[in-house]
Design a protein around this motif. Structure first.
Motif, PDB file in Angstrom:
ATOM      1  N   HIS A 106       0.836  -1.209   0.000  1.00 28.61           N
ATOM      2  CA  HIS A 106       0.000   0.000   0.000  1.00 28.61           C
ATOM      3  C   HIS A 106       0.874   1.265   0.000  1.00 28.61           C
ATOM      4  O   HIS A 106       0.579   2.233  -0.698  1.00 28.61           O
ATOM      5  CB  HIS A 106      -0.942   0.005   1.218  1.00 28.61           C
ATOM      6  CG  HIS A 106      -1.924  -1.143   1.208  1.00 28.61           C
ATOM      7  ND1 HIS A 106      -2.806  -1.383   2.223  1.00 28.61           N
ATOM      8  CD2 HIS A 106      -2.152  -2.115   0.295  1.00 28.61           C
ATOM      9  CE1 HIS A 106      -3.537  -2.455   1.938  1.00 28.61           C
ATOM     10  NE2 HIS A 106      -3.153  -2.921   0.770  1.00 28.61           N
ATOM     11  N   GLU A 107       1.947   1.208   0.780  1.00 26.94           N
ATOM     12  CA  GLU A 107       2.878   2.336   0.830  1.00 26.94           C
ATOM     13  C   GLU A 107       3.508   2.551  -0.557  1.00 26.94           C
ATOM     14  O   GLU A 107       3.615   3.683  -1.038  1.00 26.94           O
ATOM     15  CB  GLU A 107       3.946   2.046   1.900  1.00 26.94           C
ATOM     16  CG  GLU A 107       4.986   3.130   2.117  1.00 26.94           C
ATOM     17  CD  GLU A 107       4.398   4.509   2.389  1.00 26.94           C
ATOM     18  OE1 GLU A 107       3.314   4.593   3.007  1.00 26.94           O
ATOM     19  OE2 GLU A 107       5.034   5.513   1.976  1.00 26.94           O
ATOM     20  N   HIS A 108       3.855   1.461  -1.218  1.00 29.61           N
ATOM     21  CA  HIS A 108       4.433   1.571  -2.565  1.00 29.61           C
ATOM     22  C   HIS A 108       3.418   2.151  -3.567  1.00 29.61           C
ATOM     23  O   HIS A 108       3.784   2.931  -4.444  1.00 29.61           O
ATOM     24  CB  HIS A 108       4.916   0.197  -3.049  1.00 29.61           C
ATOM     25  CG  HIS A 108       6.142  -0.280  -2.334  1.00 29.61           C
ATOM     26  ND1 HIS A 108       6.666  -1.538  -2.510  1.00 29.61           N
ATOM     27  CD2 HIS A 108       6.956   0.340  -1.440  1.00 29.61           C
ATOM     28  CE1 HIS A 108       7.748  -1.683  -1.757  1.00 29.61           C
ATOM     29  NE2 HIS A 108       7.941  -0.556  -1.096  1.00 29.61           N
ATOM     30  N   LYS A 114       4.117   0.795 -25.192  1.00 35.67           N
ATOM     31  CA  LYS A 114       5.346   1.575 -25.044  1.00 35.67           C
ATOM     32  C   LYS A 114       6.030   1.272 -23.713  1.00 35.67           C
ATOM     33  O   LYS A 114       7.255   1.184 -23.629  1.00 35.67           O
ATOM     34  CB  LYS A 114       5.039   3.089 -25.104  1.00 35.67           C
ATOM     35  CG  LYS A 114       5.020   3.631 -26.527  1.00 35.67           C
ATOM     36  CD  LYS A 114       4.603   5.088 -26.568  1.00 35.67           C
ATOM     37  CE  LYS A 114       5.762   6.055 -26.261  1.00 35.67           C
ATOM     38  NZ  LYS A 114       5.327   7.475 -26.469  1.00 35.67           N
ATOM     39  N   MET A 115       5.220   1.119 -22.675  1.00 29.74           N
ATOM     40  CA  MET A 115       5.778   0.792 -21.350  1.00 29.74           C
ATOM     41  C   MET A 115       6.452  -0.582 -21.390  1.00 29.74           C
ATOM     42  O   MET A 115       7.533  -0.777 -20.839  1.00 29.74           O
ATOM     43  CB  MET A 115       4.672   0.794 -20.280  1.00 29.74           C
ATOM     44  CG  MET A 115       4.154   2.185 -19.949  1.00 29.74           C
ATOM     45  SD  MET A 115       2.615   2.154 -18.984  1.00 29.74           S
ATOM     46  CE  MET A 115       3.188   1.440 -17.447  1.00 29.74           C
ATOM     47  N   LYS A 116       5.797  -1.511 -22.067  1.00 30.34           N
ATOM     48  CA  LYS A 116       6.321  -2.876 -22.158  1.00 30.34           C
ATOM     49  C   LYS A 116       7.704  -2.892 -22.811  1.00 30.34           C
ATOM     50  O   LYS A 116       8.618  -3.592 -22.360  1.00 30.34           O
ATOM     51  CB  LYS A 116       5.335  -3.749 -22.946  1.00 30.34           C
ATOM     52  CG  LYS A 116       5.668  -5.221 -22.924  1.00 30.34           C
ATOM     53  CD  LYS A 116       4.562  -6.035 -23.584  1.00 30.34           C
ATOM     54  CE  LYS A 116       4.950  -7.512 -23.629  1.00 30.34           C
ATOM     55  NZ  LYS A 116       3.932  -8.298 -24.348  1.00 30.34           N
ATOM     56  N   ALA A 117       7.844  -2.070 -23.851  1.00 26.13           N
ATOM     57  CA  ALA A 117       9.141  -1.989 -24.535  1.00 26.13           C
ATOM     58  C   ALA A 117      10.232  -1.480 -23.590  1.00 26.13           C
ATOM     59  O   ALA A 117      11.414  -1.735 -23.800  1.00 26.13           O
ATOM     60  CB  ALA A 117       9.021  -1.084 -25.754  1.00 26.13           C
ATOM     61  N   LYS A 118       9.819  -0.758 -22.541  1.00 23.35           N
ATOM     62  CA  LYS A 118      10.797  -0.246 -21.569  1.00 23.35           C
ATOM     63  C   LYS A 118      10.830  -1.072 -20.291  1.00 23.35           C
ATOM     64  O   LYS A 118      11.377  -0.643 -19.266  1.00 23.35           O
ATOM     65  CB  LYS A 118      10.465   1.206 -21.223  1.00 23.35           C
ATOM     66  CG  LYS A 118      10.416   2.115 -22.430  1.00 23.35           C
ATOM     67  CD  LYS A 118      11.362   3.268 -22.264  1.00 23.35           C
ATOM     68  CE  LYS A 118      11.444   4.054 -23.560  1.00 23.35           C
ATOM     69  NZ  LYS A 118      12.226   5.263 -23.412  1.00 23.35           N
ATOM     70  N   GLY A 119      10.179  -2.224 -20.301  1.00 26.47           N
ATOM     71  CA  GLY A 119      10.299  -3.146 -19.167  1.00 26.47           C
ATOM     72  C   GLY A 119       9.269  -2.970 -18.062  1.00 26.47           C
ATOM     73  O   GLY A 119       9.419  -3.527 -16.985  1.00 26.47           O
ATOM     74  N   ILE A 120       8.196  -2.207 -18.329  1.00 31.78           N
ATOM     75  CA  ILE A 120       7.143  -2.088 -17.317  1.00 31.78           C
ATOM     76  C   ILE A 120       5.851  -2.698 -17.860  1.00 31.78           C
ATOM     77  O   ILE A 120       5.364  -2.297 -18.923  1.00 31.78           O
ATOM     78  CB  ILE A 120       6.842  -0.622 -16.943  1.00 31.78           C
ATOM     79  CG1 ILE A 120       8.136   0.101 -16.566  1.00 31.78           C
ATOM     80  CG2 ILE A 120       5.845  -0.546 -15.796  1.00 31.78           C
ATOM     81  CD1 ILE A 120       7.933   1.583 -16.333  1.00 31.78           C
ATOM     82  N   GLU A 147      12.648   0.430  -4.972  1.00 35.42           N
ATOM     83  CA  GLU A 147      13.557   0.801  -6.051  1.00 35.42           C
ATOM     84  C   GLU A 147      12.876   0.626  -7.421  1.00 35.42           C
ATOM     85  O   GLU A 147      12.998   1.483  -8.297  1.00 35.42           O
ATOM     86  CB  GLU A 147      14.785  -0.106  -5.948  1.00 35.42           C
ATOM     87  CG  GLU A 147      16.026   0.420  -6.591  1.00 35.42           C
ATOM     88  CD  GLU A 147      17.144  -0.635  -6.511  1.00 35.42           C
ATOM     89  OE1 GLU A 147      17.114  -1.492  -5.598  1.00 35.42           O
ATOM     90  OE2 GLU A 147      18.019  -0.593  -7.385  1.00 35.42           O
ATOM     91  N   ASP A 148      12.150  -0.479  -7.574  1.00 35.58           N
ATOM     92  CA  ASP A 148      11.400  -0.715  -8.822  1.00 35.58           C
ATOM     93  C   ASP A 148      10.372   0.392  -9.053  1.00 35.58           C
ATOM     94  O   ASP A 148      10.181   0.866 -10.172  1.00 35.58           O
ATOM     95  CB  ASP A 148      10.660  -2.054  -8.777  1.00 35.58           C
ATOM     96  CG  ASP A 148      11.600  -3.250  -8.716  1.00 35.58           C
ATOM     97  OD1 ASP A 148      12.746  -3.137  -9.203  1.00 35.58           O
ATOM     98  OD2 ASP A 148      11.178  -4.297  -8.184  1.00 35.58           O
ATOM     99  N   ALA A 206      10.248   2.823 -12.125  1.00 37.22           N
ATOM    100  CA  ALA A 206       9.045   2.882 -12.983  1.00 37.22           C
ATOM    101  C   ALA A 206       8.620   4.336 -13.202  1.00 37.22           C
ATOM    102  O   ALA A 206       8.280   4.737 -14.319  1.00 37.22           O
ATOM    103  CB  ALA A 206       7.912   2.077 -12.362  1.00 37.22           C
ATOM    104  N   ILE A 207       8.673   5.133 -12.128  1.00 35.80           N
ATOM    105  CA  ILE A 207       8.286   6.547 -12.253  1.00 35.80           C
ATOM    106  C   ILE A 207       9.246   7.262 -13.219  1.00 35.80           C
ATOM    107  O   ILE A 207       8.812   8.007 -14.109  1.00 35.80           O
ATOM    108  CB  ILE A 207       8.284   7.245 -10.866  1.00 35.80           C
ATOM    109  CG1 ILE A 207       7.224   6.616  -9.953  1.00 35.80           C
ATOM    110  CG2 ILE A 207       8.035   8.750 -11.015  1.00 35.80           C
ATOM    111  CD1 ILE A 207       7.337   7.003  -8.481  1.00 35.80           C
ATOM    112  N   ARG A 208      10.553   6.996 -13.046  1.00 37.38           N
ATOM    113  CA  ARG A 208      11.547   7.642 -13.942  1.00 37.38           C
ATOM    114  C   ARG A 208      11.322   7.256 -15.396  1.00 37.38           C
ATOM    115  O   ARG A 208      11.390   8.098 -16.296  1.00 37.38           O
ATOM    116  CB  ARG A 208      12.966   7.241 -13.516  1.00 37.38           C
ATOM    117  CG  ARG A 208      13.521   8.087 -12.379  1.00 37.38           C
ATOM    118  CD  ARG A 208      15.051   7.919 -12.255  1.00 37.38           C
ATOM    119  NE  ARG A 208      15.419   6.519 -12.046  1.00 37.38           N
ATOM    120  CZ  ARG A 208      15.444   5.921 -10.836  1.00 37.38           C
ATOM    121  NH1 ARG A 208      15.126   6.595  -9.752  1.00 37.38           N
ATOM    122  NH2 ARG A 208      15.785   4.642 -10.734  1.00 37.38           N
TER     123      ARG A 208
END
Ligand SMILES: *Cc1c(COP(=O)(O)O)cnc(C)c1O
Length: 341
Positions: free
Chosen positions: A257-259, A302-308, A329-330, A334-336
């Motif tokens: 939840h915090e994440h 597009k996200m998938k191509a960048k690993g998300i 860290e993930d 992901a935000i970056r």
């Protein structure tokens, strides 16, 4: 590049302790009632929710279906929410296999108006089906993991009592609701005759859900499980993980939840993404991409191509779900990454 999988909490893999328990747990044929590990899990689940008995089922979908079948007779009507999992995502099993008609009520963020529920209960009339059950979902998946207010549950319970109707909780993520409310899950369970909860979501078991209720109800449920093909043999291999889910993994939900909060706050600072922070109660985040000029499907690609990995939700939203296999860290990476999209 590490894949950050935010599609669902169902993608969680078993913990190290779970892998070890799978090897060590005593097992037997559960259809004969001979599997000590399944028996232990069922006793633990019943005790944790303060109900008489519990039944280990392969999936949440089967648990909900068995509950509908055990509470109703064919030709009856069940009251549920318009965006509930039972109504939207269970392939009409309640209609097709339990033979009941859904009376779907539009809620606000998944919360049904008690007055509308009461008005929807059928009077005695030669034209009408009888109402047989009220179903509630907590947390509400489509509403983005929002928690049902306790007061609402209380109001629904008094209506159910007034009309002598049973109440079933689709509590796939009821431990998330309890963590968010900072209450014992028993307090939520107390309003319901039966509860289904998933071991295989944030609680990280590979397989399985529990159906919980009184002895007579679980007796009928056990026979229905057999009928539906859910009587499993050395199921203790899976139940061993379920025990650890209940004993060790509920505290992980607070971290999830915090994440979700860190993720939501990070995304609202980026252009084109917006999250209603008041609606982030647990581990599910519905992100609006309306200002992004891209469809949710294209953005997800597009996200998938960048690993998300994420799931689209309608054309204007994507859904992100936190769980034990994504670290802080993930979340930050992901935000970056999403800032560049
Ligand atoms: C996941 C889920 C279910 C069904 O669980 P399965 O084990 O995937 O069949 C039921 N209700 C809700 C709200 C869920 O999120």
């Amino acid at each position: 590049m590490k894949t950050i999988d935010l599609r669902s909490d169902t993608v969680t893999t078993p913990t190290k302790d779970m892998y070890q328990e799978m090897q060590l747990a005593p097992i037997g044929d559960d259809v004969y009632g001979d599997d000590p590990t399944v028996n232990k899990l069922e006793a633990l689940a019943a005790e944790t929710l303060s109900k008489e008995k519990a039944l280990f089922v392969p999936t949440g979908t089967m648990g909900n279906l068995i509950a509908v079948m055990a509470h109703t007779r064919p030709g009856e009507e069940i009251i549920l929410e318009r965006y509930s999992h039972i109504f939207l995502y269970e392939a009409a099993g309640a209609s097709r296999l339990a033979g009941v008609q859904p009376m779907a009520i539009s809620g606000r963020d998944g919360v049904m108006d008690p007055e509308e529920v009461e008005e929807s209960i059928r009077a005695e009339n030669i034209h009408f089906p009888s109402t047989g059950l009220i179903c509630v979902e907590n947390t509400h998946n489509m509403a983005g993991g929002m928690v049902q207010p306790m007061e609402n549950l209380q109001q629904l319970r008094s209506i159910a009592n007034r009309h002598q109707l049973p109440m079933h909780l689709d509590g796939a993520r009821v431990f998330n609701a309890a963590a968010s409310l900072n209450c014992d899950v028993k307090e939520i369970a107390a309003y319901f005759d039966s509860i289904m909860f998933c071991l295989s979501k944030g609680l990280s078991s590979p397989i399985g859900s529990m159906l919980v209720g009184d002895e007579e109800f679980i007796g009928r449920a056990r026979k229905l499980r057999k009928m539906l093909g859910g009587g499993m043999r050395q199921a203790g291999i899976m139940a061993s993980c379920g025990i650890l889910s209940i004993e060790q993994m509920t505290s992980q939900l607070r971290v999830d939840h915090e994440h979700a909060r860190v993720l939501s706050e990070g995304l609202t600072k980026l252009s084109g993404f917006s999250v209603d922070l008041d609606k982030v109660h647990t581990n599910i985040v519905n992100v609006s991409i309306r200002d992004k000029n891209i469809s949710s499907e294209d953005l997800v690609n597009k996200m998938k191509a960048k690993g998300i990995l994420a799931n689209p939700r309608g054309k204007d939203y994507i859904r992100l779900v936190t769980h034990k296999d994504v670290t802080l860290e993930d979340i930050n990476s992901a935000i970056r990454i999403m800032e560049t999209l």
